[in-house]
Scaffold this active site. Structure first.
Site, PDB file in Angstrom:
ATOM      1  N   ARG A  25      -4.976   5.042  12.205  1.00  0.00           N
ATOM      2  CA  ARG A  25      -4.995   3.799  12.453  1.00  0.00           C
ATOM      3  C   ARG A  25      -4.187   3.319  13.708  1.00  0.00           C
ATOM      4  NH1 ARG A  25      -3.548   0.293   7.355  1.00  0.00           N
ATOM      5  NH2 ARG A  25      -5.459   1.114   6.732  1.00  0.00           N
ATOM      6  N   ARG A  44       2.866  17.113  13.976  1.00  0.00           N
ATOM      7  CA  ARG A  44       2.601  17.011  12.485  1.00  0.00           C
ATOM      8  C   ARG A  44       1.430  16.089  12.343  1.00  0.00           C
ATOM      9  NH1 ARG A  44       6.701  18.459   8.330  1.00  0.00           N
ATOM     10  NH2 ARG A  44       8.098  19.842   9.256  1.00  0.00           N
ATOM     11  N   GLY A  90       0.635  -2.980   7.961  1.00  0.00           N
ATOM     12  CA  GLY A  90      -0.195  -2.015   6.864  1.00  0.00           C
ATOM     13  C   GLY A  90      -0.829  -2.643   5.840  1.00  0.00           C
ATOM     14  N   GLU A 181       6.618   1.526   1.638  1.00  0.00           N
ATOM     15  CA  GLU A 181       7.310   1.873   2.607  1.00  0.00           C
ATOM     16  C   GLU A 181       8.292   0.818   3.075  1.00  0.00           C
ATOM     17  OE1 GLU A 181       4.030   4.156   2.803  1.00  0.00           O
ATOM     18  OE2 GLU A 181       3.850   2.120   3.110  1.00  0.00           O
ATOM     19  N   ASP A 204      -6.435  -4.685  -1.828  1.00  0.00           N
ATOM     20  CA  ASP A 204      -6.993  -4.640  -3.175  1.00  0.00           C
ATOM     21  C   ASP A 204      -6.048  -5.675  -4.034  1.00  0.00           C
ATOM     22  OD1 ASP A 204      -5.132  -2.602  -4.663  1.00  0.00           O
ATOM     23  OD2 ASP A 204      -5.421  -1.908  -2.775  1.00  0.00           O
TER      24      ASP A 204
END
Length: 235
Positions: A25, A44, A90, A181, A204
């Site tokens: 994203r 990573r 997010g 987070e 959701d």
């Protein structure tokens, strides 16, 4: 100067960083909004990009999932790469009945069931709050959009577990949604004397799953959230 988790040089990051959880994203955001984005780190698989928006420098980087991962990246960005602002972009689960799937939440504070902030000041229940200046800029950019909500969220450590009745009690206290987070990111910003904000798309709803987004929708339907986050970052 590389850190254990970021391979970049001084000046590679802009003073403000948009931070979704998913590195893919982050790449999509960078390719959508940045002029001449360049990859500055990929350790990573956690991708980070820097470019400009309307002539102003801006970076985008993933944080991974959960408060420990987000804390690592925000700490390194603020302490070693002179980043002053991190805006989490997010998704979240809705909790309040006022919030509907597809709506945007500007999180001015984040409750948490995590121990991430408990050790910061012994004997004190740390208040994980956003930067007022960043939150104000995001809210002002929303104008009178009734799909944008301003209030508190909860940052949980568990994705699939919550004590019986807790979610409903959070709704009763006006909590808008849940992520994994924000609270820890706010703690790092306070430690470093920097600024942080979380802006989320409700993907959701924990108390009404009838209209939850598909995986594809989660990746693409965050235009309002992104617009408010950019406004805060460049304010």
């Amino acid at each position: 100067m590389s850190t254990p988790h970021i391979a970049a040089e001084p000046g590679d990051f802009a003073p403000a960083v948009l931070m979704p959880g998913d590195p893919k994203r982050a790449q999509r955001i960078a390719e959508t909004i940045l002029d001449s984005p360049r990859l500055v780190t990929d350790v990573r698989g956690m991708l980070g990009f820097t470019g400009t928006v309307d002539g102003q420098p801006l970076s985008v980087m993933g944080s991974g999932m959960g408060q420990p991962s987000a804390t690592i990246y925000v700490t390194e960005l603020m302490k070693f790469f002179d980043v002053h602002r991190v805006i989490r972009v997010g998704t979240c689960g809705g909790i309040s009945p006022k919030v509907h799937v597809g709506d945007t939440i500007v999180a001015i504070g984040a409750h948490t069931d995590s121990a991430m902030n408990q050790l910061r000041i012994p004997g004190v229940n740390f208040s994980a709050v956003a930067s007022f200046n960043l939150a104000r800029a995001a809210v002002e950019a929303a104008t009178e959009d009734d799909t944008v909500h301003v209030g508190t969220i909860i940052s949980r450590d568990h994705f699939y577990f919550a004590p019986d009745g807790q979610t409903q009690r959070l709704a009763d206290y006006g909590v808008l949604g849940v992520d994994m987070e924000a609270a820890a990111m706010y703690g790092v910003a306070a430690e470093c004397g920097r600024e942080a904000l979380t802006v989320l798309t409700c993907s959701d709803h924990l108390l009404d799953s009838s209209s939850d987004m598909t995986a594809q929708e989660r990746e693409t339907q965050f235009e309002t959230t992104l617009r408010l986050a950019v406004a805060a970052a460049l304010s």
